[in-house]
Structures are given as structure tokens and as C-alpha cells.
Design a protein around this motif. Sequence first.
Motif, PDB file in Angstrom:
ATOM      1  N   GLU A 264       0.260 -11.157  -2.567  1.00 44.18           N
ATOM      2  CA  GLU A 264       0.080 -11.299  -4.014  1.00 44.18           C
ATOM      3  C   GLU A 264      -0.535 -10.034  -4.619  1.00 44.18           C
ATOM      4  O   GLU A 264      -0.196  -9.645  -5.728  1.00 44.18           O
ATOM      5  CB  GLU A 264      -0.815 -12.503  -4.307  1.00 44.18           C
ATOM      6  CG  GLU A 264      -0.186 -13.822  -3.894  1.00 44.18           C
ATOM      7  CD  GLU A 264      -0.948 -15.010  -4.425  1.00 44.18           C
ATOM      8  OE1 GLU A 264      -2.161 -14.853  -4.700  1.00 44.18           O
ATOM      9  OE2 GLU A 264      -0.341 -16.076  -4.571  1.00 44.18           O
ATOM     10  N   LEU A 265      -1.460  -9.416  -3.864  1.00 47.92           N
ATOM     11  CA  LEU A 265      -2.082  -8.189  -4.382  1.00 47.92           C
ATOM     12  C   LEU A 265      -1.083  -7.039  -4.357  1.00 47.92           C
ATOM     13  O   LEU A 265      -1.084  -6.182  -5.235  1.00 47.92           O
ATOM     14  CB  LEU A 265      -3.320  -7.830  -3.563  1.00 47.92           C
ATOM     15  CG  LEU A 265      -4.499  -8.796  -3.708  1.00 47.92           C
ATOM     16  CD1 LEU A 265      -5.680  -8.299  -2.883  1.00 47.92           C
ATOM     17  CD2 LEU A 265      -4.903  -8.947  -5.160  1.00 47.92           C
TER      18      LEU A 265
ATOM     19  N   GLU B 226       2.029  -7.368  -4.883  1.00 42.08           N
ATOM     20  CA  GLU B 226       2.890  -7.566  -6.055  1.00 42.08           C
ATOM     21  C   GLU B 226       2.220  -7.028  -7.312  1.00 42.08           C
ATOM     22  O   GLU B 226       2.873  -6.473  -8.185  1.00 42.08           O
ATOM     23  CB  GLU B 226       3.220  -9.054  -6.227  1.00 42.08           C
ATOM     24  CG  GLU B 226       4.253  -9.533  -5.224  1.00 42.08           C
ATOM     25  CD  GLU B 226       4.715 -10.958  -5.487  1.00 42.08           C
ATOM     26  OE1 GLU B 226       5.595 -11.413  -4.761  1.00 42.08           O
ATOM     27  OE2 GLU B 226       4.189 -11.619  -6.412  1.00 42.08           O
ATOM     28  N   VAL B 227       0.901  -7.217  -7.397  1.00 42.71           N
ATOM     29  CA  VAL B 227       0.166  -6.650  -8.531  1.00 42.71           C
ATOM     30  C   VAL B 227       0.351  -5.134  -8.548  1.00 42.71           C
ATOM     31  O   VAL B 227       0.668  -4.542  -9.579  1.00 42.71           O
ATOM     32  CB  VAL B 227      -1.339  -7.008  -8.456  1.00 42.71           C
ATOM     33  CG1 VAL B 227      -2.132  -6.210  -9.475  1.00 42.71           C
ATOM     34  CG2 VAL B 227      -1.537  -8.493  -8.676  1.00 42.71           C
TER      35      VAL B 227
ATOM     36  N   ALA C 204       2.768  -3.504  -7.324  1.00 42.99           N
ATOM     37  CA  ALA C 204       4.156  -3.189  -7.667  1.00 42.99           C
ATOM     38  C   ALA C 204       4.396  -3.319  -9.169  1.00 42.99           C
ATOM     39  O   ALA C 204       5.013  -2.460  -9.790  1.00 42.99           O
ATOM     40  CB  ALA C 204       5.101  -4.112  -6.904  1.00 42.99           C
ATOM     41  N   VAL C 205       3.872  -4.400  -9.759  1.00 43.07           N
ATOM     42  CA  VAL C 205       4.096  -4.622 -11.189  1.00 43.07           C
ATOM     43  C   VAL C 205       3.476  -3.502 -12.019  1.00 43.07           C
ATOM     44  O   VAL C 205       4.052  -3.042 -12.993  1.00 43.07           O
ATOM     45  CB  VAL C 205       3.509  -5.990 -11.613  1.00 43.07           C
ATOM     46  CG1 VAL C 205       3.361  -6.071 -13.120  1.00 43.07           C
ATOM     47  CG2 VAL C 205       4.400  -7.114 -11.121  1.00 43.07           C
ATOM     48  N   TYR C 206       2.298  -3.035 -11.606  1.00 45.26           N
ATOM     49  CA  TYR C 206       1.633  -1.983 -12.378  1.00 45.26           C
ATOM     50  C   TYR C 206       1.982  -0.590 -11.864  1.00 45.26           C
ATOM     51  O   TYR C 206       1.264   0.372 -12.169  1.00 45.26           O
ATOM     52  CB  TYR C 206       0.123  -2.238 -12.420  1.00 45.26           C
ATOM     53  CG  TYR C 206      -0.176  -3.507 -13.186  1.00 45.26           C
ATOM     54  CD1 TYR C 206       0.135  -3.584 -14.540  1.00 45.26           C
ATOM     55  CD2 TYR C 206      -0.698  -4.623 -12.560  1.00 45.26           C
ATOM     56  CE1 TYR C 206      -0.084  -4.754 -15.246  1.00 45.26           C
ATOM     57  CE2 TYR C 206      -0.917  -5.795 -13.263  1.00 45.26           C
ATOM     58  CZ  TYR C 206      -0.611  -5.862 -14.605  1.00 45.26           C
ATOM     59  OH  TYR C 206      -0.810  -7.007 -15.309  1.00 45.26           O
TER      60      TYR C 206
END
Lengths: 250, 289
Positions: B190-191, B193-194, B196-198
Motif C-alpha cells: 500500500e505504501l 502504491e502511495v 507510485a501515485v505521487y
Amino acid sequence: MSSGADPVLAVDGLRKRYDDTVALDGVDLAVADGEFVAVVGPSGCGKSTLLRVLSGLEARFEGRVTVDGTDVRAGGSDDVGMVFQEPRLLDWADVRENVAVGLPADVDPASPAARDRVGDLIETVGLDGFADSHPGELSGGMAQRVSLARGLAYDPSVLLLDEPFSALDRLTKADQQDHLLDVWEQRGTTVVLVTHDVEEAVYLADRVVVLAGQPGTVASVVDVDVERPRERADPDLVALRREVTDALGR
Amino acid sequence: MAADTRRESDVSRESDAGRGSTGGGSASEAASHSLGPVSLPAASRFRPLLGLLVPAALVVGWHLVVATGTIAAYQLPTPVRVAETLYGMGASGELWGHVAVTLRRVALGAGLGIAVGTVFGTATGLSRTASDLLDPLLQSLKNIPSLAWVPLFLLWFGIGETAKVLLIAVGAFFPVYLNLSTGIAAVDEELLEVAAVYDLGRVESLRRVVFPAALPSLLVGIRGGVGLAWMFVVAAELIAASQGVGFLLSDGRTLARPDIIVASILLFAFLGNCSDVAVKEVRDRVVGR
């Protein structure tokens, strides 16, 4: 669907498959600049999958998904910020550092301008005084606001929110919703909010998109033409709530 | 500028106030103190000393069994005799040479093992290919007992310092490698993905997300590695050394001096404990922020 100008976010014929399961099929959606759109649907209709596609976390899908005219697979997702269902903060970092994760790559987090920006955002989400706190010292609602500030630090064209208030108690949830509206009105950010809470969707959004079915597809779009600031108990909102609930087939 | 500083100080003041109101721990502690009997705080202050009771009793028992002749003095010296021997070696300066040599070996060997373990652990933690290539081999090598390496290392590197330092490095390598590799591979998806999104990018997401998240695992590995370094230094020094605490140990056997043997064992216990406490202290400082 969208009002006049080119949409910031455009989805055309989106079809997303996980192995043998089709999660989304034939989804069309256009979101105008500054618009607040809520996507509602029952569990398992692909709401979260839609956001994952929009944020660039799912690279494999069929159809066309663009942000500011650029395909999300070709850098379009760079203009998208996402607030996840869980705060997803770095436990070891303080609030300031967590918000700074959202700063765009070309901004040096150590520069005074970046520090001011992060400080302002912490204030914007109502956490002034907690800049040096760690996630473990914050309540669930506060942690979610850090996550929101991180999304805003990114200064995205589109801010995606994946059921951000679902884990909060009723009172905190209402506060956070109003808080989100304040931030949205101040900054004029385009927002796509995914939720399973019809009341929340109708209260917050300009437009409610109902996803339904398996695979999920757009079952109906309900415009919420109620002036802001809104009263939660406004009879028009209550009527629209019923309309959305009917569209959900409940 | 002035306005900025003012705001900064406001912020820090408020954060202090916030901590006070949310914590509440100090208040309740104070309450329990005022409610309880006066002797309570004093008793809890001496609680850590309870751990010394059993060892003290053992030393007394040890002295008694030797003094009464239940165990012959040539097999087990009295505690006083061991203390005298240690003091004598310390006073003559002989002891410090041995201790320094052993400490140097452990420091070099553990340092080398930790460094190489960090490199390999990072590689296999980050890359699936590196893990598939290296992990099965390293997993089986870790099961080789320390003493089994000794003849081979002597053959390859002679009886000099190189063989000893490398042997200790082998010991320190495995816990570091295993813990770090698992720690990096287990960083919360999950981290990531964070990150990746930012759009943090490869380097920044390693620096800001992956490495800090795996740091506690690395420190657990280092603690285990330093512990094993002490085991391996004994193996190295017992067999081929002319200096060091392990040499003292085997020398004590050759000279039929049980006091030297027991003194060496106690020295190892003391030194090993000191290094463990030091590593644990570093870990608590870094992780328990």
C-alpha cells in the motif's frame, strides 16, 4: 454530460479485467474542470478499480482514459492525486514529512517555499500544531486529513478520493465532509469521490454517477442542482437521495 | 521573516499543548503515585536489581561447593581466585592486549559481515531475479556450523588475521542478510502504491519509503549478527591464535589453569553483553522515535 469545455478527465469505453473476472465494462465518464463528481455503487461493482485505473495504478485495461487530454498510461496519471481508503502514512515520518511526500518531483522538499506550502496545507486541513507529530499520535480522522493534505500538496488536476470517510464515526465523518467541501471551494480542485454512502454522495457532489452490475457499468447519472451551502436535510437532497437509491436498484 | 518565526513558535507551542491534552499519561501516573503507599516508587526503582539476586546466590553457592571440597579446586577455582587472576592479568597489562585483539577482530569481522549482508539483502529484497539466483544458495550456506568453516579458511588464508576476520564476517553476514532481505521484500504494498501515485520515482521511493520501512529489520539483523560474531570469534581463536580472549581460554586448558578458563568465559559474557546492549540501544533510539 460535461458542461461545455473539454473535460479534465475523460473515460471512454473502459473495460478492465482481472484474469477471468471482468470488473468494469463499457464505462464512460467525463468530468469538467472544478467539478465535484461522486461515484456510488454497491460493493464489488468496481468503484475502487475505476479509481485505480484513473490513478495509473492499473496499467492494463481496454478503452481510453485521459487526464487533460493525456492517456493515463502515458503520463496522464501524473496529474492525478489519490486519497486512499486508509490513510497510508509513513509511521516513521512526522506529519510535515508525510505531506511532503505529495510534493511534485520538481519541488525540493527542503526549500523554504516547499516548507511554507506544506505548512499552509497542514493549516488548510486543520492540523496546525501537529506538524511534528507522528501518525501513531493522531486519531483516525486526523490521519485521513494528513492523507488529504498530501493529495493537495501534489496540486493535481484531479483529486481522487476512495471512500476516505468510511472508517470514521458519524460525527467525525460529517465534519470531514464539510472540511473537504471547504478545501474544494477554496482551491477549485476537480474531485472524483468514490463512496457507498448515498447521503454523502448527494450532499457533496455536483453530479452522482451510479455504477452497478457485475461487471460494473454506469447505470445512471444524477445531477445535483442544489445551491451551496447545502442543508443535509434539504427536501431536494432527500428526493435526490431516493432517486440515486432507486438507480442502485435498492 | 519575523512573521514566519512567530508562526513557527506558535506552532510548536500548540503542539506541546496538544501532546499534553492527548497524552494524559503523566497525569494518571502522578495520581497513582499520590494514591499508593509512599514506599511504592522506591520499590519500583530497585526492581531491576532483582535480576542480580539469582547470580549472586549462584556465586555464593559456587564458592561454598569449592570451599567445602565438594568440587576439587583444580577443576573449579573459587570466585575469589578467578577475580584475583583477572585482576592480576589486568594489572600486568597482559589482559588488555588479548581483549583489544579480540575486540578488533569482532569489530572488523562484524563490520564486514554487516556491510556485505546489507548489500546482498538489499539486492535480493529489491530484485526478484537476484533473489531467485542467490537466495537458495545463501539459505543453505547459513546452515553450515561455524566450526566447519575453520579448516577451510585456515587452508585458504593461513593462520593470520584474514582467516579470523573472514570467519567472523561469515557469522555476522547471515542474520543481516536474512532479515534485511525479508524486510525489504515485505514493505507494505500500500505504501509502494502511495509512492507510485505521487511519482516519487525509483530512487526517492527507495530513500523515503522502502529503506526506512526496512530499517527495523536491518537492526534486528545487526543485533543477531553481532551476537554470532562473538560465537565465531571463539571458534577462530580456540583453534588458531596466539592472542585474544579465545586464545586465553585454550591456553588455560593447556596450562591446567581453570581460573584462566573461567575468567575468559566471564570476559566473553561481559564483552558480548556490552556489545548487545549497545546495539539494542542504537536500535531503540532509531526505531522507537
